[in-house]
Structure formats: structure tokens, C-alpha cells
Design an enzyme around this catalytic site. Structure first.
Site, PDB file in Angstrom:
ATOM      1  N   HIS A   1       6.035   4.075   5.681  1.00 29.48           N
ATOM      2  CA  HIS A   1       7.123   3.178   5.547  1.00 29.48           C
ATOM      3  C   HIS A   1       6.769   2.419   4.427  1.00 29.48           C
ATOM      4  CE1 HIS A   1      11.120   1.854   7.001  1.00 29.48           C
ATOM      5  NE2 HIS A   1      10.939   0.882   6.565  1.00 29.48           N
TER       6      HIS A   1
ATOM      7  N   HIS B   1       6.831  -1.131   2.754  1.00 29.83           N
ATOM      8  CA  HIS B   1       6.931  -2.608   3.191  1.00 29.83           C
ATOM      9  C   HIS B   1       5.881  -3.437   2.372  1.00 29.83           C
ATOM     10  CE1 HIS B   1       3.490  -0.972   5.442  1.00 29.83           C
ATOM     11  NE2 HIS B   1       3.203  -2.080   5.662  1.00 29.83           N
TER      12      HIS B   1
ATOM     13  N   HIS C   1       3.753  -6.856   2.178  1.00 30.36           N
ATOM     14  CA  HIS C   1       3.083  -8.094   2.841  1.00 30.36           C
ATOM     15  C   HIS C   1       3.333  -9.434   2.066  1.00 30.36           C
ATOM     16  CE1 HIS C   1       0.839  -5.638   6.072  1.00 30.36           C
ATOM     17  NE2 HIS C   1       1.142  -4.771   5.173  1.00 30.36           N
TER      18      HIS C   1
ATOM     19  N   GLN D   1       1.094  -1.340  -0.183  1.00 31.93           N
ATOM     20  CA  GLN D   1       0.044   0.055  -0.090  1.00 31.93           C
ATOM     21  C   GLN D   1       0.822   1.444  -0.195  1.00 31.93           C
ATOM     22  OE1 GLN D   1      -0.714  -2.633   2.458  1.00 31.93           O
ATOM     23  NE2 GLN D   1      -2.539  -3.435   1.617  1.00 31.93           N
TER      24      GLN D   1
END
Length: 149
Positions: free
Chosen positions: A89, A91, A93, A78
Site C-alpha cells: 500500500h 504510504h 513515513h 518504499q
């Protein structure tokens, strides 16, 4: 090789090194509080960081897929608040997938969105730790760390 730091920074949050199961000089992988270089947006990453991030995701994903007896992987990012990013931040998943995990394959995105909304409503992550204890997350990280030794 230098020992790992005691904590990693995930946006404004400290992540204990015992929750991290894989690290490169540019990226790290940690267990998630809620299963399902600070840079806010994907566009802010250098080419080297993008390459390292996706190479790490590929390596971690393949090992987690085998470990969980899954047959596929879903990778989600996202990028920005309107995309559902709750921690400022970059990242990824990494979600191991099985044929029976959702009735309709794309329902996983609704499930991820719902978890992100819940987290956004309660960004006091220390309060949210009731969902999974530090000990539970350390046990899972220890298990995953073995996949890379």
C-alpha cells in the site's frame, strides 16, 4: 461532514479510526505501530491522489516538526518489495529530525530498513501489537489530532 469510518484499510490491515489523526477524502495519517483507496504502487496513483498525498504530508510534517521541536523532516516511501515495502500500500513515513538523532545523517535509512525487515519477518501485525498498545497509539493520535483543530 460525515463522521469518520470505524476502520481505515491499510493494505490488508484494518486501522481503527482512533489511530488516525488526519484525513482527507483521499489520504489519511496514522500513528505507527513501530515508531520510526488501497493502491499498491506509487505509479498506480492518480494525479489528484499524488497531489493530495504530498499536500497532506507537507501539512502533517510541518506540524509534527514544530510539535517535536525538530529542525528537519525525512519523508520516505518504499515503492515495491525490492525497495523495502512490507505493506502492499502506498504510504509515506514522516520522521521529525533533530541534529543529534543519528551520528551520520543517512543512518536513518539503515534504521528504517532494519525496522521494515523486522516487520516483514513478522507480518502478523496483531502479534506485533505488543510493541505499542492500542491505548498508547490512541493517546498519541489524540495528541497529534489536536495539531489540526
Amino acid at each position: 461532514m460525515d463522521p469518520p469510518p470505524e476502520h481505515y484499510m491499510f493494505g490488508p490491515y484494518k486501522i481503527h479510526s482512533k489511530e488516525v489523526f488526519y484525513a482527507t477524502p483521499l489520504s489519511f495519517a496514522m500513528v505507527n505501530l513501530r515508531p520510526v483507496l488501497p493502491v499498491k504502487r506509487f505509479d498506480d496513483l492518480s494525479a489528484e491522489e499524488v497531489s493530495d498525498l504530498w499536500h497532506s504530508a507537507q501539512k502533517i510534517g510541518s506540524r509534527l516538526e514544530r510539535h517535536h521541536g525538530a529542525s528537519s523532516l525525512t519523508f520516505t516511501i518504499q515503492d515495491g518489495p525490492q525497495a523495502g515495502q512490507t505493506v502492499p500500500h502506498v504510504h509515506i513515513h514522516i520522521l521529525p529530525r533533530k541534529s543529534s538523532d543519528f551520528e551520520k545523517n543517512d543512518e536513518i535509512y539503515d534504521a528504517v530498513d532494519e525496522k521494515e525487515k523486522e516487520l516483514k519477518q513478522k507480518l502478523d501485525l496483531d502479534k506485533d501489537r505488543k510493541d505499542r498498545s492500542f491505548e498508547e497509539m490512541v493517546r498519541e493520535a489524540d495528541e497529534y489530532r489536536m495539531l489540526f483543530s
